[in-house]
Design an enzyme around this catalytic site. Sequence first.
Site, PDB file in Angstrom:
ATOM      1  N   ARG A 197       0.853  -1.189   0.000  1.00  0.00           N
ATOM      2  CA  ARG A 197       0.000   0.000   0.000  1.00  0.00           C
ATOM      3  C   ARG A 197       0.893   1.245   0.000  1.00  0.00           C
ATOM      4  O   ARG A 197       1.899   1.292   0.717  1.00  0.00           O
ATOM      5  CB  ARG A 197      -0.909   0.026   1.230  1.00  0.00           C
ATOM      6  CG  ARG A 197      -2.094  -0.940   1.164  1.00  0.00           C
ATOM      7  CD  ARG A 197      -3.109  -0.553   0.091  1.00  0.00           C
ATOM      8  NE  ARG A 197      -4.259  -1.446   0.040  1.00  0.00           N
ATOM      9  CZ  ARG A 197      -4.375  -2.506  -0.771  1.00  0.00           C
ATOM     10  NH1 ARG A 197      -3.404  -2.822  -1.601  1.00  0.00           N
ATOM     11  NH2 ARG A 197      -5.469  -3.244  -0.746  1.00  0.00           N
ATOM     12  N   GLU A 231      -3.588   7.316  -5.403  1.00  0.00           N
ATOM     13  CA  GLU A 231      -3.480   6.634  -6.691  1.00  0.00           C
ATOM     14  C   GLU A 231      -4.483   7.220  -7.666  1.00  0.00           C
ATOM     15  O   GLU A 231      -5.663   7.306  -7.319  1.00  0.00           O
ATOM     16  CB  GLU A 231      -3.751   5.139  -6.526  1.00  0.00           C
ATOM     17  CG  GLU A 231      -2.637   4.447  -5.771  1.00  0.00           C
ATOM     18  CD  GLU A 231      -2.824   2.943  -5.643  1.00  0.00           C
ATOM     19  OE1 GLU A 231      -3.862   2.430  -6.095  1.00  0.00           O
ATOM     20  OE2 GLU A 231      -1.939   2.298  -5.088  1.00  0.00           O
ATOM     21  N   HIS A 275      -0.590  -0.146  -9.843  1.00  0.00           N
ATOM     22  CA  HIS A 275      -1.295  -1.059  -8.923  1.00  0.00           C
ATOM     23  C   HIS A 275      -1.824  -2.297  -9.666  1.00  0.00           C
ATOM     24  O   HIS A 275      -3.037  -2.516  -9.748  1.00  0.00           O
ATOM     25  CB  HIS A 275      -2.441  -0.336  -8.202  1.00  0.00           C
ATOM     26  CG  HIS A 275      -2.833  -1.016  -6.910  1.00  0.00           C
ATOM     27  ND1 HIS A 275      -3.368  -0.353  -5.830  1.00  0.00           N
ATOM     28  CD2 HIS A 275      -2.774  -2.324  -6.525  1.00  0.00           C
ATOM     29  CE1 HIS A 275      -3.626  -1.208  -4.849  1.00  0.00           C
ATOM     30  NE2 HIS A 275      -3.279  -2.418  -5.255  1.00  0.00           N
TER      31      HIS A 275
HETATM   32  C1  DGY Z   1      -5.352  -6.229  -2.955  1.00  0.00           C
HETATM   33  O1  DGY Z   1      -5.894  -7.299  -3.228  1.00  0.00           O
HETATM   34  O2  DGY Z   1      -5.351  -5.767  -1.821  1.00  0.00           O
HETATM   35  C2  DGY Z   1      -4.685  -5.512  -4.064  1.00  0.00           C
HETATM   36  O3  DGY Z   1      -4.072  -4.361  -3.675  1.00  0.00           O
HETATM   37  C3  DGY Z   1      -5.646  -5.278  -5.192  1.00  0.00           C
HETATM   38  O4  DGY Z   1      -5.649  -6.443  -5.889  1.00  0.00           O
END
Ligand code: DGY
Length: 329
Positions: free
Chosen positions: A238, A267, A286
Amino acid sequence: MTDRVFVTRPIPEAGLAELRKVAEVVVRDAPMPPTRDELIAGLRGATGLISLVTDPVDAGVLESAGDLRAVSNFAVGFNNIDVAAATRLGIAVGNTPDVLTDATADCTLMLLLAAARCLRPGLEDVAAGRWRTWEPMGYLGQELAGKTLGIVGLGRIGSAVARRCRGGWGMNILYHNPRPLPDDERELGARFVDLPTLLAESDFVSLHCPATATNRGMIGREQLRRMKPTAVLINAARGSLVDEAALVEACRAGWIFAAGIDVTDPEPPAPESPLLREPNIVVAPHVGSATVVARTAMAARASANVMAALIGQAMPYPVNPGVVLRGGN
Ligand code: DGY
């Protein structure tokens, strides 16, 4: 009354097939996330929600949705959801673990190699017509074989990354976690260390912890200064975990060699963000879980969570297990 499930954007239809047999599934057909008002409107009369990481499902949204019994995040992370509020309101929350582990671990390695081998300046030079000849002294990167990998958060994805690096490149594994994991230590030859030790001793540092209220900016100036000047930082978890201004400073000043990040905060980054100007920072949009297999399986797990909660059963992939569900069947 038929259950209605609101899905905030299109996800693989194959994963929704079973859910469509038992509920009316309304997929919001739009490329961008809903605004808060659109989300609230979409939840009117809905008993289930399939949300994405881009959808803040806060207490106000949950309180506005009087019929809602299930929120299933199409993701393993769920920091976009106020889980405490959902639990208080009797709404089950679920996520989609396991099925994206390999895809996200592969993405981590993609970033690690790209950053270590100066892929960004190389690709940019080729695309701009600046590549003139084989460069004996150009694009010199870092090797992986026998180096030390530091994993911050040795969960499912972190250990999949460690396994790849151990098996593929014979890397030594350090890890930092809330508590030691003796089984992983045996399997991976991993060593449990505190964060300052991990940062100082690792050639590659890869972040795999969830975003919480307390770990925002856990990798900042002080932490980056501890790292080796040849080190590479990877973040496929993250964006909030890393102080981005400090990362830019570290890459620019040579405190570290390079960084590869699949996540930013916010983002996407603003077009003028310095993150996008640093040749030794590789930024991906991402895409950790972005494979056909992973996303289809995520849709199926998200659906399975909703289906269970709608008939009053425990979700198979619960985030708030034991929640006392509101309403009846
Ligand atoms: C998650 O699954 O948490 C990712 O960041 C998105 O696929």
